[in-house]
Design a protein around this motif. Structure first.
Motif, short mmCIF file in Angstrom:
data_model
loop_
_atom_site.label_atom_id
_atom_site.label_comp_id
_atom_site.label_asym_id
_atom_site.label_seq_id
_atom_site.Cartn_x
_atom_site.Cartn_y
_atom_site.Cartn_z
N SER A 20 35.24 47.54 36.21
CA SER A 20 35.56 47.10 37.56
C SER A 20 34.29 46.79 38.35
O SER A 20 34.23 45.80 39.08
CB SER A 20 36.38 48.18 38.28
N ARG A 21 33.29 47.67 38.20
CA ARG A 21 32.04 47.43 38.92
C ARG A 21 31.37 46.15 38.42
O ARG A 21 30.81 45.38 39.20
CB ARG A 21 31.09 48.63 38.74
N THR A 22 31.40 45.93 37.09
CA THR A 22 30.81 44.71 36.51
C THR A 22 31.52 43.47 37.03
O THR A 22 30.89 42.48 37.41
CB THR A 22 30.90 44.75 34.98
N GLU A 23 32.87 43.53 37.03
CA GLU A 23 33.65 42.40 37.53
C GLU A 23 33.34 42.12 39.00
O GLU A 23 33.22 40.97 39.42
CB GLU A 23 35.14 42.68 37.34
N VAL B 285 29.90 40.50 39.21
CA VAL B 285 29.97 39.10 38.77
C VAL B 285 30.62 38.23 39.83
O VAL B 285 30.16 37.14 40.15
CB VAL B 285 30.74 38.98 37.43
N GLU B 286 31.72 38.76 40.42
CA GLU B 286 32.43 38.01 41.45
C GLU B 286 31.54 37.79 42.67
O GLU B 286 31.52 36.70 43.26
CB GLU B 286 33.70 38.76 41.85
N LYS B 287 30.80 38.82 43.04
CA LYS B 287 29.93 38.75 44.20
C LYS B 287 28.78 37.78 43.98
O LYS B 287 28.34 37.07 44.90
CB LYS B 287 29.39 40.14 44.54
N ASN B 288 28.26 37.72 42.72
CA ASN B 288 27.06 36.92 42.43
C ASN B 288 27.36 35.68 41.59
O ASN B 288 26.45 35.12 40.98
CB ASN B 288 26.02 37.78 41.71
N THR C 287 36.40 56.16 32.88
CA THR C 287 34.99 55.78 33.09
C THR C 287 34.74 54.34 32.69
O THR C 287 34.05 53.58 33.38
CB THR C 287 34.06 56.72 32.28
N LEU C 288 35.31 53.93 31.53
CA LEU C 288 35.16 52.55 31.08
C LEU C 288 35.79 51.58 32.06
O LEU C 288 35.24 50.51 32.36
CB LEU C 288 35.79 52.38 29.69
N ASP C 289 36.97 51.95 32.58
CA ASP C 289 37.66 51.10 33.55
C ASP C 289 36.84 50.94 34.81
O ASP C 289 36.72 49.85 35.37
CB ASP C 289 39.03 51.68 33.90
#
Length: 254
Positions: free
Chosen positions: A39-42, A45-48, A33-35
């Motif tokens: 991943s979603r946060t990364e 961030v990459e998208k925005n 779940t943490l991973d």
């Protein structure tokens, strides 16, 4: 319930083995779940990242701009304004004690001897502390010259946290409104002056003015309120003795 297990402990029974498998599965699920969250946060961030970098850049520019403005524009302007106001302030102080004071107030306002007056200081250095003080000097000058609308204009623009000057400016606006026969406005400013950083120097003076004016207006309740506050809170003040007499008149009006 969780139990403490010694180092090197190995499950012996099927139940213990099953518990260990469940514990391992739960732990793995937490890490998964943490991973997934990371991943979603990364990904976000990459998208925005362009937007994020843009916001950071704008904030940095604003901070650096403010620091540069303060250091290279505002501070030198403050020093320049302090020097420029000196002569106008000198005229103002002379006018306060002179018999023929109007000409000195005019010089204080408009300048003389090649120096700027208070109105020039306000126009050129309005954002400085000297410019703010020039509004006070201009307002009082106009008040003493019987130009009450201009007195109100400049004194109302003056801003101060000073325990005395802030209250005196509010009270002076009240005096100007009295001369214009706008008693409701005058009472409002006397009340503001009395409550402005309450102290034993200016508060009794403006409580008395508010109380006397309220009597003149036929407002007994306001008069009693202000005069009672004066006699009870500042009983040793010079104004308290006068307030006692006026308080009797106010109570008789009810």
């Amino acid at each position: 319930m969780a139990t403490y297990k010694k180092r090197g402990y190995k499950p012996k029974t099927k139940v213990e083995k099953q518990d260990d498998l469940e514990d391992g599965s739960a732990t793995a699920e937490v890490f998964n779940t943490l991973d997934e969250g990371a991943s979603r946060t990364e990904a976000w961030v990459e998208k925005n990242q362009k937007v994020i970098l843009g916001i950071v850049g704008v904030v940095a520019i604003c901070v650096l701009g403010y620091l540069a403005f303060d250091q290279f524009i505002q501070k030198p302007k403050e020093a320049e304004a302090s020097n420029e106001i000196f002569q106008a302030q000198k005229y103002y102080e002379q006018a306060l004690t002179a018999e023929a004071s109007d000409s000195l107030y005019v010089r204080s306002l408009n300048g003389g001897e090649g120096k700027l007056g208070m109105l020039d200081i306000i126009g050129e250095y309005g954002s400085t502390e000297a410019g703010n003080m020039a509004r006070y000097y201009a307002g009082v000058s106009y008040l003493n010259m019987n130009d009450y609308p201009n007195a109100i204009k400049y004194l109302d623009d003056f801003k101060s946290d000073d325990i005395l000057m802030g209250a005196v400016a509010k009270g002076a606006i009240g005096d100007a409104f009295i001369q214009l026969n706008q008693k409701e406005d005058a009472l409002k400013y006397y009340e503001q002056a009395a409550s402005f950083n309450a102290n034993e120097f200016t508060t009794p003076k403006f409580l008395l003015k508010a109380g006397v004016l309220a009597i003149d207006m036929g407002n007994a309740s306001a008069a009693i309120k202000h005069l009672t506050a004066l006699t009870e809170t500042y009983p040793t003040s010079i104004e308290a003795t006068k307030a006692t007499a006026y308080l009797g008149r106010a109570e008789a009006m009810k």
